[in-house]
Design an enzyme around this catalytic site. Sequence first.
Site, PDB file in Angstrom:
ATOM      1  N   CYS A  71      43.148 -61.054 -32.359  1.00  0.00           N
ATOM      2  CA  CYS A  71      43.278 -60.626 -33.752  1.00  0.00           C
ATOM      3  C   CYS A  71      44.591 -61.110 -34.347  1.00  0.00           C
ATOM      4  O   CYS A  71      45.638 -61.006 -33.708  1.00  0.00           O
ATOM      5  CB  CYS A  71      43.206 -59.101 -33.824  1.00  0.00           C
ATOM      6  N   CYS A  75      48.932 -54.671 -35.692  1.00  0.00           N
ATOM      7  CA  CYS A  75      48.923 -53.207 -35.559  1.00  0.00           C
ATOM      8  C   CYS A  75      49.583 -52.838 -34.217  1.00  0.00           C
ATOM      9  O   CYS A  75      49.095 -53.244 -33.160  1.00  0.00           O
ATOM     10  CB  CYS A  75      47.496 -52.689 -35.608  1.00  0.00           C
ATOM     11  N   CYS A  78      47.681 -51.305 -31.183  1.00  0.00           N
ATOM     12  CA  CYS A  78      46.435 -51.943 -30.756  1.00  0.00           C
ATOM     13  C   CYS A  78      46.656 -52.987 -29.680  1.00  0.00           C
ATOM     14  O   CYS A  78      47.493 -53.885 -29.819  1.00  0.00           O
ATOM     15  CB  CYS A  78      45.759 -52.582 -31.972  1.00  0.00           C
ATOM     16  N   CYS A 115      28.126 -47.422 -32.853  1.00  0.00           N
ATOM     17  CA  CYS A 115      29.210 -48.048 -33.633  1.00  0.00           C
ATOM     18  C   CYS A 115      29.459 -49.466 -33.137  1.00  0.00           C
ATOM     19  O   CYS A 115      29.734 -49.655 -31.950  1.00  0.00           O
ATOM     20  CB  CYS A 115      30.497 -47.259 -33.489  1.00  0.00           C
ATOM     21  N   CYS A 147      26.934 -47.552 -37.398  1.00  0.00           N
ATOM     22  CA  CYS A 147      28.241 -47.607 -38.066  1.00  0.00           C
ATOM     23  C   CYS A 147      28.877 -48.936 -37.698  1.00  0.00           C
ATOM     24  O   CYS A 147      28.803 -49.356 -36.542  1.00  0.00           O
ATOM     25  CB  CYS A 147      29.104 -46.449 -37.571  1.00  0.00           C
ATOM     26  N   CYS A 207      33.537 -43.513 -42.808  1.00  0.00           N
ATOM     27  CA  CYS A 207      34.167 -42.895 -41.642  1.00  0.00           C
ATOM     28  C   CYS A 207      35.613 -43.367 -41.665  1.00  0.00           C
ATOM     29  O   CYS A 207      35.870 -44.576 -41.618  1.00  0.00           O
ATOM     30  CB  CYS A 207      33.458 -43.381 -40.375  1.00  0.00           C
TER      31      CYS A 207
HETATM   32  S1  SF4 Z   1      43.492 -52.479 -35.143  1.00  0.00           S
HETATM   33 FE1  SF4 Z   1      43.674 -54.186 -33.670  1.00  0.00          FE
HETATM   34  S2  SF4 Z   1      41.814 -55.373 -33.963  1.00  0.00           S
HETATM   35 FE2  SF4 Z   1      42.001 -54.025 -35.761  1.00  0.00          FE
HETATM   36  S3  SF4 Z   1      43.140 -55.239 -37.296  1.00  0.00           S
HETATM   37 FE3  SF4 Z   1      44.685 -54.103 -36.143  1.00  0.00          FE
HETATM   38  S4  SF4 Z   1      45.323 -55.499 -34.488  1.00  0.00           S
HETATM   39 FE4  SF4 Z   1      43.372 -56.257 -35.292  1.00  0.00          FE
END
Ligand code: SF4
Length: 335
Positions: A71, A75, A78, A115, A147, A207
Amino acid sequence: METQVRFDWAAIADRILSGGEAATAEEALGALRCPDEELLDLLAAAYRVRRHYFGNRVHLHLLLNAQSGLCPEDCHYCSQSRISRAQIARYPMQSRETILAGAERAFQLGAATFCIVTSGRGPSDRHIDFLCEVVREIKARFPIKVCCCLGLLRPDQAERLKQAGVDRYNHNLNTSRRFTPRIVTTHTYEDRLQTARTVQQVGIGLCSGAIFGMGETDEDIVEVALALRELGAESIPVNFLHPIAGTPLENQWALTPQRCLKILAMMRLVNPDREIRIAGGRELHLRTLQPLGLYAANSIFIGDYLTTKGQAPEADYRMIQDLGFEVETRPERGG
Ligand code: SF4
């Protein structure tokens, strides 16, 4: 010396159940700061509200991480982000067969909602095409709610998901507006709100929930709980941070089982008639107090989370049975 404000939790539940105002910001803060010896009073109030709207039913969800890692977002919580060094499986979009097998497993395990989650900032149009086809097939074969959680969404993409039969879309606010820049810099709180509203505008159920234990203040927690109420999220996943090694928050171990129960009870009193789900971090942080969480929440995931293991479904069924609660039955086909 700071004096502790005392709240009459039973009276607050009475007020909510007689059609009065849900918990105020001050009461929500009071719930988070409730002394441990008053925790059962708080939880009893939350349970009365939960029982009024949902009886003793527990809604089960099963999720499939249909695309993992890789990704471009950052975040901090994550394990799939571009800045994560976590040892996780990383793979592109799963095949149609794999996603259908996930839906079948969800159906067999008694989940009411399946989901489909993908990592990434948002879906490509090619992935929307693909997922719309798969969702149509799932809906034709299994009487289960679907979902999707695919990241930031444009209105035309949301509309196509709606047409394909997607019942709900997950997009968490995660934390307060104030704290958001501390946990992500590649998108904003406003971006998240925008997608949440887009989903609602096309008629897909929203959600949206949060992650707690990331270093936020009590005020941040109350702010996001109130923001979710204002947004009108119909389902609210409450995640407790799993500090995964290799992520920026790997050393953020701040939660206790009691703290998690206070957060869940607060969320119920602020959002009385919403589906509240104990989501990621349930087993890790509630530990032996997991069953107590279901006095406030009415929903859990069975099976594994995105990149971490959950307890065996049999343990969840036993917990629900031991509580004297029951698994929520599925909607009728097309319901
Ligand atoms: S939560 Fe994880 S997978 Fe989702 S946008 Fe943020 S870094 Fe990417």
